[in-house]
Motif scaffolding. Sequence first.
Motif, PDB file in Angstrom:
ATOM      1  N   ILE A  38      57.491  37.192  48.649  1.00 53.00           N
ATOM      2  CA  ILE A  38      56.048  37.008  48.005  1.00 53.00           C
ATOM      3  C   ILE A  38      56.359  37.814  46.760  1.00 53.00           C
ATOM      4  O   ILE A  38      57.008  39.134  46.698  1.00 53.00           O
ATOM      5  CB  ILE A  38      56.064  38.407  49.679  1.00 53.00           C
ATOM      6  N   GLU A  39      55.208  37.328  45.989  1.00 51.39           N
ATOM      7  CA  GLU A  39      54.806  38.141  45.254  1.00 51.39           C
ATOM      8  C   GLU A  39      53.874  38.307  44.426  1.00 51.39           C
ATOM      9  O   GLU A  39      52.846  37.625  44.555  1.00 51.39           O
ATOM     10  CB  GLU A  39      54.920  36.780  43.600  1.00 51.39           C
ATOM     11  N   GLY A  40      53.193  39.550  44.190  1.00 55.71           N
ATOM     12  CA  GLY A  40      51.988  39.681  43.791  1.00 55.71           C
ATOM     13  C   GLY A  40      51.536  41.450  44.531  1.00 55.71           C
ATOM     14  O   GLY A  40      52.497  41.930  45.419  1.00 55.71           O
ATOM     15  N   GLU A  41      50.161  41.541  44.475  1.00 57.73           N
ATOM     16  CA  GLU A  41      50.207  43.191  44.799  1.00 57.73           C
ATOM     17  C   GLU A  41      49.686  42.608  46.710  1.00 57.73           C
ATOM     18  O   GLU A  41      48.790  42.533  46.375  1.00 57.73           O
ATOM     19  CB  GLU A  41      49.258  43.286  43.870  1.00 57.73           C
ATOM     20  N   VAL A 123      52.648  28.729  47.956  1.00 56.32           N
ATOM     21  CA  VAL A 123      50.946  29.217  48.323  1.00 56.32           C
ATOM     22  C   VAL A 123      50.792  30.037  47.228  1.00 56.32           C
ATOM     23  O   VAL A 123      51.399  31.465  47.243  1.00 56.32           O
ATOM     24  CB  VAL A 123      51.365  29.374  49.469  1.00 56.32           C
ATOM     25  N   LYS A 124      49.900  30.201  46.408  1.00 57.03           N
ATOM     26  CA  LYS A 124      48.980  30.963  45.557  1.00 57.03           C
ATOM     27  C   LYS A 124      47.704  30.977  46.163  1.00 57.03           C
ATOM     28  O   LYS A 124      46.798  30.127  46.715  1.00 57.03           O
ATOM     29  CB  LYS A 124      48.926  30.703  44.202  1.00 57.03           C
ATOM     30  N   ARG A 125      47.041  32.764  46.386  1.00 57.87           N
ATOM     31  CA  ARG A 125      46.350  33.029  47.078  1.00 57.87           C
ATOM     32  C   ARG A 125      45.445  34.287  46.325  1.00 57.87           C
ATOM     33  O   ARG A 125      46.448  34.693  45.824  1.00 57.87           O
ATOM     34  CB  ARG A 125      46.055  33.538  48.758  1.00 57.87           C
ATOM     35  N   ASP A 126      44.129  34.074  45.765  1.00 56.19           N
ATOM     36  CA  ASP A 126      43.429  34.756  45.019  1.00 56.19           C
ATOM     37  C   ASP A 126      42.602  35.338  45.894  1.00 56.19           C
ATOM     38  O   ASP A 126      41.820  34.818  46.512  1.00 56.19           O
ATOM     39  CB  ASP A 126      42.825  33.807  43.697  1.00 56.19           C
ATOM     40  N   GLY A 127      42.747  36.457  45.895  1.00 53.17           N
ATOM     41  CA  GLY A 127      41.437  37.440  46.495  1.00 53.17           C
ATOM     42  C   GLY A 127      40.671  38.589  45.632  1.00 53.17           C
ATOM     43  O   GLY A 127      41.081  38.596  44.652  1.00 53.17           O
ATOM     44  N   THR A 128      40.395  39.428  47.000  1.00 52.52           N
ATOM     45  CA  THR A 128      40.109  40.748  45.914  1.00 52.52           C
ATOM     46  C   THR A 128      40.840  41.619  47.275  1.00 52.52           C
ATOM     47  O   THR A 128      41.227  41.589  48.320  1.00 52.52           O
ATOM     48  CB  THR A 128      38.508  40.963  46.384  1.00 52.52           C
ATOM     49  N   LEU A 129      40.852  43.103  47.003  1.00 52.32           N
ATOM     50  CA  LEU A 129      41.372  44.342  47.674  1.00 52.32           C
ATOM     51  C   LEU A 129      41.203  45.380  47.103  1.00 52.32           C
ATOM     52  O   LEU A 129      41.193  45.592  46.065  1.00 52.32           O
ATOM     53  CB  LEU A 129      43.235  43.912  47.061  1.00 52.32           C
ATOM     54  N   ASN A 130      39.972  46.152  47.627  1.00 49.36           N
ATOM     55  CA  ASN A 130      39.250  47.504  47.518  1.00 49.36           C
ATOM     56  C   ASN A 130      38.263  46.915  46.366  1.00 49.36           C
ATOM     57  O   ASN A 130      39.171  47.659  44.773  1.00 49.36           O
ATOM     58  CB  ASN A 130      40.900  48.473  47.475  1.00 49.36           C
ATOM     59  N   GLY A 131      38.191  45.928  45.472  1.00 51.54           N
ATOM     60  CA  GLY A 131      37.193  46.003  45.171  1.00 51.54           C
ATOM     61  C   GLY A 131      38.093  44.997  43.584  1.00 51.54           C
ATOM     62  O   GLY A 131      37.044  44.771  42.630  1.00 51.54           O
ATOM     63  N   SER A 132      38.517  44.713  43.729  1.00 46.25           N
ATOM     64  CA  SER A 132      40.208  44.485  42.525  1.00 46.25           C
ATOM     65  C   SER A 132      40.588  43.157  42.565  1.00 46.25           C
ATOM     66  O   SER A 132      40.726  42.771  43.875  1.00 46.25           O
ATOM     67  CB  SER A 132      40.852  45.304  42.333  1.00 46.25           C
ATOM     68  N   ALA A 133      40.591  42.361  41.632  1.00 45.94           N
ATOM     69  CA  ALA A 133      40.746  40.549  42.009  1.00 45.94           C
ATOM     70  C   ALA A 133      42.609  40.865  41.903  1.00 45.94           C
ATOM     71  O   ALA A 133      43.546  41.482  41.798  1.00 45.94           O
ATOM     72  CB  ALA A 133      40.644  39.684  40.598  1.00 45.94           C
ATOM     73  N   VAL A 134      43.192  39.869  42.917  1.00 50.08           N
ATOM     74  CA  VAL A 134      44.826  40.115  43.276  1.00 50.08           C
ATOM     75  C   VAL A 134      45.190  38.852  43.657  1.00 50.08           C
ATOM     76  O   VAL A 134      44.088  38.063  44.068  1.00 50.08           O
ATOM     77  CB  VAL A 134      45.038  41.049  44.761  1.00 50.08           C
ATOM     78  N   SER A 135      46.211  38.565  43.369  1.00 47.94           N
ATOM     79  CA  SER A 135      46.542  37.110  43.704  1.00 47.94           C
ATOM     80  C   SER A 135      48.095  37.491  44.104  1.00 47.94           C
ATOM     81  O   SER A 135      48.494  38.050  43.283  1.00 47.94           O
ATOM     82  CB  SER A 135      46.745  36.693  42.228  1.00 47.94           C
ATOM     83  N   VAL A 136      48.521  36.399  45.200  1.00 46.38           N
ATOM     84  CA  VAL A 136      49.584  36.738  45.800  1.00 46.38           C
ATOM     85  C   VAL A 136      50.006  35.797  45.957  1.00 46.38           C
ATOM     86  O   VAL A 136      49.566  34.394  46.522  1.00 46.38           O
ATOM     87  CB  VAL A 136      49.149  37.259  47.384  1.00 46.38           C
TER      88      VAL A 136
END
Length: 154
Positions: A38-41, A123-136
């Motif tokens: 797992i890579e990302g925030e 698999v790359k998933r983009d979304g938001t976490l606490n109002g910030s854009a994140v990519s995992v």
Amino acid sequence: MPLLFLTGCGGGDDDGRRLGNLIVGTWQRGWEDGDVVIEGETEWRPEDFAFDLFVFRDDGNYNGMVRSGSFSSYDFSGYILYEGTYRCDNHNLKLEFTDDQGRQDTILAQILSFTETDLVVKVKRDGTLNGSAVSVTVTMKLRKAQSSSSTSDA
């Protein structure tokens, strides 16, 4: 006159083995170190993923390059997590299903490698976490289960 070379989609496809021929059956998520990266925030760890089995059926069609059909995914207790349709070629796997809140969802995975017994997807998933854009990004190794018998949804 210059020469023009066109390469087909299947060039270098794991010694001629086509994923569409191999994907049908039951695949088990790898649980060894390094089988899920797992890579990302995110605070997720590999052991947080509930997926254990993926069953891909040949109830769709296959034209020699692209296979479609239905799939089910199960957790390690044997309960169905998701059911839906899939479409795959040697480079991509698309899963379409209804999530646990009733929304249609799609997961697009890149096929990093495959053999008759192993399948590595990213698999790359983009979304938001606490109002910030994140990519995992999650890289997962699946292994062909010894028995292709269907898992019951206990």
